[in-house]
Design a protein around this motif. Sequence first.
Motif, PDB file in Angstrom:
ATOM      1  N   SER A  30      -5.032  16.359  -7.881  1.00 51.90           N
ATOM      2  CA  SER A  30      -5.135  15.432  -8.696  1.00 51.90           C
ATOM      3  C   SER A  30      -4.046  14.321  -8.584  1.00 51.90           C
ATOM      4  O   SER A  30      -3.832  12.814  -8.407  1.00 51.90           O
ATOM      5  N   TYR A  31      -2.683  15.355  -8.486  1.00 52.26           N
ATOM      6  CA  TYR A  31      -1.280  14.734  -8.196  1.00 52.26           C
ATOM      7  C   TYR A  31      -1.526  14.166  -6.580  1.00 52.26           C
ATOM      8  O   TYR A  31      -1.351  13.312  -6.494  1.00 52.26           O
ATOM      9  N   TRP A  32      -2.040  14.482  -5.747  1.00 48.67           N
ATOM     10  CA  TRP A  32      -2.106  14.443  -4.168  1.00 48.67           C
ATOM     11  C   TRP A  32      -2.422  12.905  -4.109  1.00 48.67           C
ATOM     12  O   TRP A  32      -2.324  11.823  -3.397  1.00 48.67           O
ATOM     13  N   LYS A  33      -4.020  12.670  -4.990  1.00 52.26           N
ATOM     14  CA  LYS A  33      -4.980  11.661  -4.960  1.00 52.26           C
ATOM     15  C   LYS A  33      -3.795  10.980  -5.583  1.00 52.26           C
ATOM     16  O   LYS A  33      -3.571   9.429  -5.259  1.00 52.26           O
ATOM     17  N   GLU A  34      -3.537  10.614  -6.700  1.00 54.53           N
ATOM     18  CA  GLU A  34      -3.114   9.622  -7.694  1.00 54.53           C
ATOM     19  C   GLU A  34      -1.223   8.679  -6.696  1.00 54.53           C
ATOM     20  O   GLU A  34      -1.436   7.726  -6.576  1.00 54.53           O
ATOM     21  N   THR A  35      -0.527   9.801  -5.618  1.00 47.86           N
ATOM     22  CA  THR A  35       0.504   9.710  -5.215  1.00 47.86           C
ATOM     23  C   THR A  35      -0.074   8.524  -4.121  1.00 47.86           C
ATOM     24  O   THR A  35       0.852   8.032  -3.801  1.00 47.86           O
ATOM     25  N   ILE A  36      -1.285   9.013  -3.199  1.00 50.40           N
ATOM     26  CA  ILE A  36      -1.330   8.582  -2.283  1.00 50.40           C
ATOM     27  C   ILE A  36      -2.106   6.922  -2.515  1.00 50.40           C
ATOM     28  O   ILE A  36      -1.465   6.344  -1.530  1.00 50.40           O
ATOM     29  N   LEU A  37      -2.322   7.229  -3.469  1.00 48.97           N
ATOM     30  CA  LEU A  37      -4.083   5.886  -3.861  1.00 48.97           C
ATOM     31  C   LEU A  37      -2.223   5.299  -3.870  1.00 48.97           C
ATOM     32  O   LEU A  37      -2.785   3.776  -4.453  1.00 48.97           O
ATOM     33  N   ASN A  38      -1.712   5.702  -5.109  1.00 51.15           N
ATOM     34  CA  ASN A  38      -0.610   4.505  -6.076  1.00 51.15           C
ATOM     35  C   ASN A  38       0.116   3.629  -4.795  1.00 51.15           C
ATOM     36  O   ASN A  38       0.996   2.338  -4.360  1.00 51.15           O
ATOM     37  N   ILE A  39       0.832   4.196  -3.613  1.00 51.92           N
ATOM     38  CA  ILE A  39       1.005   4.155  -1.964  1.00 51.92           C
ATOM     39  C   ILE A  39       0.535   2.710  -1.157  1.00 51.92           C
ATOM     40  O   ILE A  39       0.564   1.922  -1.362  1.00 51.92           O
ATOM     41  N   LEU A  40      -1.237   3.289  -1.345  1.00 51.79           N
ATOM     42  CA  LEU A  40      -1.834   2.272  -0.175  1.00 51.79           C
ATOM     43  C   LEU A  40      -2.186   1.120  -1.187  1.00 51.79           C
ATOM     44  O   LEU A  40      -2.158   0.416  -0.392  1.00 51.79           O
ATOM     45  N   THR A  41      -2.430   1.289  -2.617  1.00 50.58           N
ATOM     46  CA  THR A  41      -2.565   0.147  -3.392  1.00 50.58           C
ATOM     47  C   THR A  41      -1.580  -1.253  -3.523  1.00 50.58           C
ATOM     48  O   THR A  41      -1.745  -2.309  -3.995  1.00 50.58           O
ATOM     49  N   ASN A  42      -0.153  -0.425  -3.887  1.00 51.70           N
ATOM     50  CA  ASN A  42       0.924  -2.008  -2.976  1.00 51.70           C
ATOM     51  C   ASN A  42       1.544  -1.938  -1.635  1.00 51.70           C
ATOM     52  O   ASN A  42       2.436  -2.328  -1.344  1.00 51.70           O
ATOM     53  N   LEU A  43       0.388  -1.704  -0.651  1.00 48.00           N
ATOM     54  CA  LEU A  43       0.979  -2.121   0.452  1.00 48.00           C
ATOM     55  C   LEU A  43       0.654  -4.018   0.522  1.00 48.00           C
ATOM     56  O   LEU A  43      -0.266  -4.200   0.249  1.00 48.00           O
ATOM     57  N   LYS A  44       1.483  -3.958   1.191  1.00 44.58           N
ATOM     58  CA  LYS A  44       1.448  -5.960   1.090  1.00 44.58           C
ATOM     59  C   LYS A  44       1.257  -5.576   3.307  1.00 44.58           C
ATOM     60  O   LYS A  44       1.041  -5.556   3.685  1.00 44.58           O
ATOM     61  N   PRO A  45       0.968  -6.945   2.524  1.00 41.48           N
ATOM     62  CA  PRO A  45      -0.236  -7.205   4.397  1.00 41.48           C
ATOM     63  C   PRO A  45       0.974  -7.766   5.399  1.00 41.48           C
ATOM     64  O   PRO A  45       1.622  -8.361   4.899  1.00 41.48           O
ATOM     65  N   GLY A  46       0.386  -7.794   6.835  1.00 41.01           N
ATOM     66  CA  GLY A  46       1.327  -8.219   7.784  1.00 41.01           C
ATOM     67  C   GLY A  46       1.678  -9.473   7.710  1.00 41.01           C
ATOM     68  O   GLY A  46       1.153 -10.243   7.026  1.00 41.01           O
ATOM     69  N   GLU A  47       2.330  -9.679   9.096  1.00 36.02           N
ATOM     70  CA  GLU A  47       2.612 -10.823   9.789  1.00 36.02           C
ATOM     71  C   GLU A  47       0.542 -11.562   9.499  1.00 36.02           C
ATOM     72  O   GLU A  47      -0.121 -11.481  10.069  1.00 36.02           O
ATOM     73  N   ASN A  48       0.769 -13.096   9.219  1.00 38.06           N
ATOM     74  CA  ASN A  48      -0.522 -13.232   9.492  1.00 38.06           C
ATOM     75  C   ASN A  48      -1.451 -13.273   8.690  1.00 38.06           C
ATOM     76  O   ASN A  48      -2.740 -13.483   9.069  1.00 38.06           O
ATOM     77  N   ASN A  49      -1.098 -12.773   7.209  1.00 38.45           N
ATOM     78  CA  ASN A  49      -1.725 -12.156   6.529  1.00 38.45           C
ATOM     79  C   ASN A  49      -3.305 -11.241   7.165  1.00 38.45           C
ATOM     80  O   ASN A  49      -4.520 -10.711   6.859  1.00 38.45           O
ATOM     81  N   GLU A  50      -2.071 -10.139   8.088  1.00 34.71           N
ATOM     82  CA  GLU A  50      -2.725  -8.954   8.325  1.00 34.71           C
ATOM     83  C   GLU A  50      -3.142  -8.440   7.635  1.00 34.71           C
ATOM     84  O   GLU A  50      -2.258  -8.161   7.069  1.00 34.71           O
ATOM     85  N   LYS A  51      -3.899  -7.136   7.959  1.00 34.82           N
ATOM     86  CA  LYS A  51      -4.467  -6.445   6.773  1.00 34.82           C
ATOM     87  C   LYS A  51      -3.622  -4.932   6.703  1.00 34.82           C
ATOM     88  O   LYS A  51      -3.101  -4.902   8.413  1.00 34.82           O
ATOM     89  N   PRO A  52      -2.931  -5.006   6.130  1.00 39.40           N
ATOM     90  CA  PRO A  52      -1.789  -4.067   6.403  1.00 39.40           C
ATOM     91  C   PRO A  52      -1.999  -2.539   6.774  1.00 39.40           C
ATOM     92  O   PRO A  52      -2.763  -2.124   6.757  1.00 39.40           O
ATOM     93  N   GLN A  53      -0.957  -2.198   7.331  1.00 45.51           N
ATOM     94  CA  GLN A  53      -1.398  -1.309   8.192  1.00 45.51           C
ATOM     95  C   GLN A  53      -0.518   0.759   7.767  1.00 45.51           C
ATOM     96  O   GLN A  53       0.687  -0.049   7.245  1.00 45.51           O
ATOM     97  N   ILE A  54      -0.635   1.095   7.609  1.00 50.38           N
ATOM     98  CA  ILE A  54       0.278   3.039   7.344  1.00 50.38           C
ATOM     99  C   ILE A  54      -0.086   3.966   8.176  1.00 50.38           C
ATOM    100  O   ILE A  54      -1.410   4.356   8.456  1.00 50.38           O
ATOM    101  N   THR A  55       0.544   4.935   8.824  1.00 52.41           N
ATOM    102  CA  THR A  55      -0.590   6.076   9.022  1.00 52.41           C
ATOM    103  C   THR A  55       0.209   7.154   8.425  1.00 52.41           C
ATOM    104  O   THR A  55       1.065   6.925   7.020  1.00 52.41           O
TER     105      THR A  55
END
Length: 455
Positions: free
Chosen positions: A356-381
């Motif tokens: 539950s903690y891993w799920k909540e922590t990871i989703l919290n980061i993913l949902t707060n990612l900002k789009p890249g330049e030219n409104n490209e979809k956010p990327q994270i590794t």
Amino acid sequence: MKPNEETNPKDNAKMIQIIEGCRMPVKMKYSDDWQLGEILSIKNRDDEQLFYIHYSDCNKRLDEWVSQDRLDLKHVQYPKRETKGSMKNGSRQSSPDRETSSIIDHDDDLNKKIHYKKRKLDISVPSVDDQDSQESAINLPHGASGAVIAPSTSGSLSLNNHDDIITRIKNIEMLELGKHRIKPWYFSPYPIELVSEPCIFLCEFCLKYCKSRTCLKRHIQKCDLKHPPGNEIYRKNSLSFFEIDGRKNKHYAQNLCLLAKCFLDHKTLYYDTDPFLFYVLTENDNRGFHIVGYFSKEKESSEDYNVACILTLPPYQRKGYGKLLIEFSYELSKFEGKTGSPEKPLSDLGLLSYRSYWKETILNILTNLKPGENNEKPQITIHDLSEQTSIKKDDIISTLVTNLNLIQYYKGQYIITLTKDILKQQQKIYEKRKIRIDPKCLNWTVKDWSKRGKW
């Protein structure tokens, strides 16, 4: 499965010999359900025979003593006789069922069996009269009198024979800790003179055990502790964390391990607590600092474990303290500049909390990612997620693939797909959790234990 109610169980008992190892349907407590159970031990009390039952495919904390009227004697399965091949050096070898235990989790999020390998128990406990002594006695449940206790090379005591049977049977009726009376879930090797009492009384500040309330009152008059020994490294509002060195505060660490063993099935207790640090979470009021839970970690871990054992005491469960302990362990890992993972195997409740903690922590980061330049979809590794959270890559991948099913293969690459339902669910979970760790309130210095000799 339900027995014929017209049959008198006591009449059947005259014709059927019930022995340890028998299996049969047993009526569960507070329920009309009949579950297959195994008899681990038999005792007589007040001219009545009682049977200690382990319910198949259920957690051992549900094990209990039952009377004969709760047994279905029409469907008794007798244990298989041992063959010569199963005997070695004159001692009984454990069957496959004894080597591996199964736990079924009753939560909807974990609808499958969790298998874990039992560890050998290596234990040593000070006696009631002299807790400074290294000598100790361990109670042997009825039916396990063949156990032999002998010193191990580490100076602690180990169980040589029938250790599995001994540790499978609860030996303590009740614990009193502060204002709470708690029923233990599992075996814990408190001294034999204590476990015969209806209740063991613990000092809620130093965790010293007493056999009566009168003894506890005398101890409290002499005990000058109002909080766990060690350094307070975190305080926010009424919550504090104390860091306790297992070498400097050996007696407290041993008492804490004995208490924890009552609620952690596969915890291994060692007399030597020197290699461990203990982080105790407390609630504070005008009477002092009351223990809520704790986690321990090795001073030096070759496998980067940031938690060895973790426990929230039953009176404080389902209040968010489990996740708070987990969050604090990862906060320490961030200060150390490392990624960490809990030591395996986890208990069923521990696994649920971590997932539950891993799920909540990871989703919290993913949902707060900002789009890249030219409104490209956010990327994270995966590496970026691990760096930000201090969660090991294996745990992140397991959460994304197995628990969340968010990773998809698209046009030659793996992508993470978030739906509106997942985003709404994450928002509800985030708002529901009220207590969190504030890194600004952590006053802690990273120590390099590799340069401290033998700690």
